[in-house]
Design a protein around this motif. Structure first.
Motif, PDB file in Angstrom:
ATOM      1  N   ASN A   2       0.926  -0.586   0.430  1.00  0.00           N
ATOM      2  CA  ASN A   2      -0.022  -0.355  -0.258  1.00  0.00           C
ATOM      3  C   ASN A   2       0.628   1.160  -0.209  1.00  0.00           C
ATOM      4  N   ALA A   3       0.486   1.962  -0.715  1.00  0.00           N
ATOM      5  CA  ALA A   3       1.048   3.596  -0.984  1.00  0.00           C
ATOM      6  C   ALA A   3       1.136   4.456   0.747  1.00  0.00           C
ATOM      7  N   VAL A   4       1.882   5.212   0.788  1.00  0.00           N
ATOM      8  CA  VAL A   4       2.244   5.707   1.835  1.00  0.00           C
ATOM      9  C   VAL A   4       2.972   7.498   1.790  1.00  0.00           C
ATOM     10  N   VAL A   5       2.371   8.040   2.444  1.00  0.00           N
ATOM     11  CA  VAL A   5       3.058   9.396   2.440  1.00  0.00           C
ATOM     12  C   VAL A   5       3.541   9.544   3.432  1.00  0.00           C
ATOM     13  N   ASP A  11       4.343   7.871   8.783  1.00  0.00           N
ATOM     14  CA  ASP A  11       4.349   8.002   7.662  1.00  0.00           C
ATOM     15  C   ASP A  11       2.442   7.238   7.823  1.00  0.00           C
ATOM     16  N   VAL A  12       1.581   7.700   7.327  1.00  0.00           N
ATOM     17  CA  VAL A  12       0.523   7.092   6.644  1.00  0.00           C
ATOM     18  C   VAL A  12      -0.032   7.073   5.652  1.00  0.00           C
ATOM     19  N   PRO A  13      -1.176   6.093   5.344  1.00  0.00           N
ATOM     20  CA  PRO A  13      -1.815   5.191   4.074  1.00  0.00           C
ATOM     21  C   PRO A  13      -2.203   7.052   3.478  1.00  0.00           C
ATOM     22  N   ALA A  14      -1.325   7.079   1.723  1.00  0.00           N
ATOM     23  CA  ALA A  14      -2.111   7.906   0.963  1.00  0.00           C
ATOM     24  C   ALA A  14      -2.893   8.225   0.703  1.00  0.00           C
ATOM     25  N   ASN A  15      -4.530   7.079   1.065  1.00  0.00           N
ATOM     26  CA  ASN A  15      -5.505   7.185   0.933  1.00  0.00           C
ATOM     27  C   ASN A  15      -6.390   7.487   1.654  1.00  0.00           C
ATOM     28  N   PHE A 286      -8.664  17.406  -5.293  1.00  0.00           N
ATOM     29  CA  PHE A 286      -8.144  17.055  -3.696  1.00  0.00           C
ATOM     30  C   PHE A 286      -8.251  16.399  -3.116  1.00  0.00           C
ATOM     31  N   GLU A 287      -8.225  15.344  -3.594  1.00  0.00           N
ATOM     32  CA  GLU A 287      -8.154  14.042  -2.839  1.00  0.00           C
ATOM     33  C   GLU A 287      -7.413  12.873  -3.142  1.00  0.00           C
ATOM     34  N   HIS A 288      -7.701  12.175  -4.267  1.00  0.00           N
ATOM     35  CA  HIS A 288      -7.130  10.963  -5.033  1.00  0.00           C
ATOM     36  C   HIS A 288      -5.756  12.073  -6.066  1.00  0.00           C
ATOM     37  N   ASN A 289      -6.011  12.956  -6.841  1.00  0.00           N
ATOM     38  CA  ASN A 289      -5.104  13.227  -7.301  1.00  0.00           C
ATOM     39  C   ASN A 289      -3.859  13.345  -6.199  1.00  0.00           C
ATOM     40  N   PRO A 290      -3.360  13.930  -5.427  1.00  0.00           N
ATOM     41  CA  PRO A 290      -2.605  14.516  -3.589  1.00  0.00           C
ATOM     42  C   PRO A 290      -2.033  13.202  -3.189  1.00  0.00           C
ATOM     43  N   ALA A 291      -3.147  12.122  -3.101  1.00  0.00           N
ATOM     44  CA  ALA A 291      -2.606  10.933  -2.594  1.00  0.00           C
ATOM     45  C   ALA A 291      -1.869  10.371  -3.470  1.00  0.00           C
ATOM     46  N   ARG A 292      -1.505  10.052  -4.891  1.00  0.00           N
ATOM     47  CA  ARG A 292      -0.457   9.887  -5.462  1.00  0.00           C
ATOM     48  C   ARG A 292       0.103  10.427  -5.656  1.00  0.00           C
ATOM     49  N   ALA A 293       0.188  12.146  -5.713  1.00  0.00           N
ATOM     50  CA  ALA A 293       1.575  12.959  -6.334  1.00  0.00           C
ATOM     51  C   ALA A 293       2.632  12.866  -4.867  1.00  0.00           C
ATOM     52  N   PHE A 294       1.849  12.770  -3.949  1.00  0.00           N
ATOM     53  CA  PHE A 294       2.971  12.879  -2.200  1.00  0.00           C
ATOM     54  C   PHE A 294       3.224  11.687  -1.307  1.00  0.00           C
ATOM     55  N   ALA A 295       3.083   9.970  -2.223  1.00  0.00           N
ATOM     56  CA  ALA A 295       3.226   9.228  -1.752  1.00  0.00           C
ATOM     57  C   ALA A 295       4.322   8.618  -2.647  1.00  0.00           C
ATOM     58  N   PRO A 301      12.232   1.793   5.261  1.00  0.00           N
ATOM     59  CA  PRO A 301      11.915   1.399   6.756  1.00  0.00           C
ATOM     60  C   PRO A 301      10.860   2.362   7.236  1.00  0.00           C
ATOM     61  N   PRO A 302      10.156   2.465   7.761  1.00  0.00           N
ATOM     62  CA  PRO A 302       8.834   3.325   8.178  1.00  0.00           C
ATOM     63  C   PRO A 302       9.587   4.003   9.314  1.00  0.00           C
ATOM     64  N   GLY A 303       8.866   5.777   9.272  1.00  0.00           N
ATOM     65  CA  GLY A 303       9.670   6.162  10.032  1.00  0.00           C
ATOM     66  C   GLY A 303       8.917   7.145  11.101  1.00  0.00           C
ATOM     67  N   ARG A 304       9.884   6.898  12.479  1.00  0.00           N
ATOM     68  CA  ARG A 304       9.159   6.942  13.284  1.00  0.00           C
ATOM     69  C   ARG A 304       8.829   8.312  13.612  1.00  0.00           C
ATOM     70  N   PRO A 305       7.630   8.667  14.477  1.00  0.00           N
ATOM     71  CA  PRO A 305       6.799   9.864  14.480  1.00  0.00           C
ATOM     72  C   PRO A 305       8.158  11.004  15.358  1.00  0.00           C
ATOM     73  N   GLY A 306       7.693  12.184  14.309  1.00  0.00           N
ATOM     74  CA  GLY A 306       7.924  13.212  14.580  1.00  0.00           C
ATOM     75  C   GLY A 306       7.851  13.917  16.056  1.00  0.00           C
ATOM     76  N   GLY A 307       9.443  14.371  16.634  1.00  0.00           N
ATOM     77  CA  GLY A 307       9.428  15.493  17.707  1.00  0.00           C
ATOM     78  C   GLY A 307      10.748  16.675  18.285  1.00  0.00           C
ATOM     79  N   GLY A 308      11.173  16.352  17.283  1.00  0.00           N
ATOM     80  CA  GLY A 308      12.330  17.367  17.576  1.00  0.00           C
ATOM     81  C   GLY A 308      12.831  18.346  16.997  1.00  0.00           C
ATOM     82  N   ALA A 309      14.102  18.615  16.600  1.00  0.00           N
ATOM     83  CA  ALA A 309      14.068  20.189  15.677  1.00  0.00           C
ATOM     84  C   ALA A 309      14.766  19.330  14.590  1.00  0.00           C
ATOM     85  N   GLY A 310      14.252  19.836  13.237  1.00  0.00           N
ATOM     86  CA  GLY A 310      14.803  19.590  12.123  1.00  0.00           C
ATOM     87  C   GLY A 310      15.928  20.514  10.784  1.00  0.00           C
TER      88      GLY A 310
END
Length: 310
Positions: A2-5, A11-15, A286-295, A301-310
């Motif tokens: 499954n595609a993720v963003v 990371d979250v599912p693109a849909n 607004f929904e379907h195209n961005p899900a593809r564009a940003f996937a 490897p899955p990113g862990r949740p953020g929390g610090g400065a980048g």
């Protein structure tokens, strides 16, 4: 698979993005915008909450490295407003940086971009670069070479600031022709600022995503041309390449400061698109195209949740 963003909270599912503002800024700082910086965390959170209240689900922040991304504050605003935010790495035009920070070798830039996308405490989900006015200078070629390398290493999309909407085909020749990126991983921004229908069709036909942005006091002509340009591209069979974003670059453009801001997209533009072109078209843009564009094109490897400065 499954595609993720990749968002600042992981990371979250693109849909699962909901309504997407495909090009905007919560924070932004540049020597070219003295006194008009977006640097107030409370205002950023308020804007994101207003976007959510109007029906928004995800914002792609195109602020690149060295321009005040404030990744930790983006994380806090995203969590407080319950809105997904895709953070950018990358680099803008040379004019947005102090001379002492330039030039930077493409290999060094690529290493930094890849680290931002894969190992930073708050991980980016896209690479932002920029062209020049009707062409590409050496700095643009360096940053785009680095962006393409980062894409090949991570699968992240590359979003391109087109100066006054110009040179999209030159950008695609470099990124996709010379550097081997798939066109569907390229998002071209500001096309509405140079409403050349033939060039827009060629860019869409090549397979890139076309991000139209506004409303904008500085570029108000893009607002009243927007629907005609969308209609022409849809009629040519390119509705699946279209994205819309607010591109809020100064505090006065925010809804909390009297401007249209991020909520304008779900509150005004999406209903107008649905009335003009139908609900299916509005959902696509607004929904379907961005899900593809940003996937991510392939999933590291899955990113862990953020929390610090980048």
């Amino acid at each position: 698979m499954n595609a993720v963003v990749r968002t600042v909270l992981g990371d979250v599912p693109a849909n699962a993005l909901g309504l997407v503002d495909a090009h905007d800024h919560l924070f932004l700082r540049s020597p070219l915008l003295p006194g008009r910086e977006l640097d107030d965390p409370r205002a950023a959170e308020a804007e994101l909450r207003a976007f959510a209240a109007a029906g928004g689900g995800t914002v792609a922040q195109w602020t690149p490295r060295g321009m005040g991304r404030r990744a930790a504050d983006v994380v806090a605003a995203s969590r407080a407003a319950n809105v997904h935010v895709v953070l950018a790495t990358g680099m803008h035009q040379a004019a947005h940086y102090e001379p002492s920070r330039l030039p930077v070798r493409p290999e060094t830039l690529a290493e930094r971009f890849i680290a931002d996308l894969t190992t930073a405490p708050v991980r980016a989900g896209l690479v932002k670069v920029a062209g020049g006015f009707h062409g590409l200078d050496e700095h643009a070629r360096h940053t785009m070479t680095a962006a393409a390398a980062a894409h090949h290493a991570t699968g992240a999309p590359v979003a391109v600031h087109l100066e006054l909407g110009t040179a999209p085909l030159e950008v695609l020749d470099l990124l996709c022709g010379t550097l081997g990126m798939p066109p569907g991983a390229v998002i071209l921004g500001h096309l509405g600022r140079c409403p050349d229908a033939r060039v827009q069709r060629d860019a869409a036909r090549a397979g890139a995503f076309l991000a139209f942005d506004g409303p904008s006091r500085a570029h108000h002509a893009t607002d009243w041309r927007l629907f005609d340009q969308l209609a022409a591209l849809a009629d040519a069979g390119h509705a699946d390449r279209l994205l819309l974003g607010g591109d809020t670059t100064t505090s006065g453009a925010r809804s909390v400061d009297g401007g249209p801001g991020m909520p304008y997209l779900p509150r005004v533009l999406r209903p107008r698109l649905a009335r003009e072109f139908g609900e299916e078209f509005a959902a696509r843009v607004f929904e379907h195209n961005p899900a593809r564009a940003f996937a991510l094109r392939h999933t590291p490897p899955p990113g862990r949740p953020g929390g610090g400065a980048g």
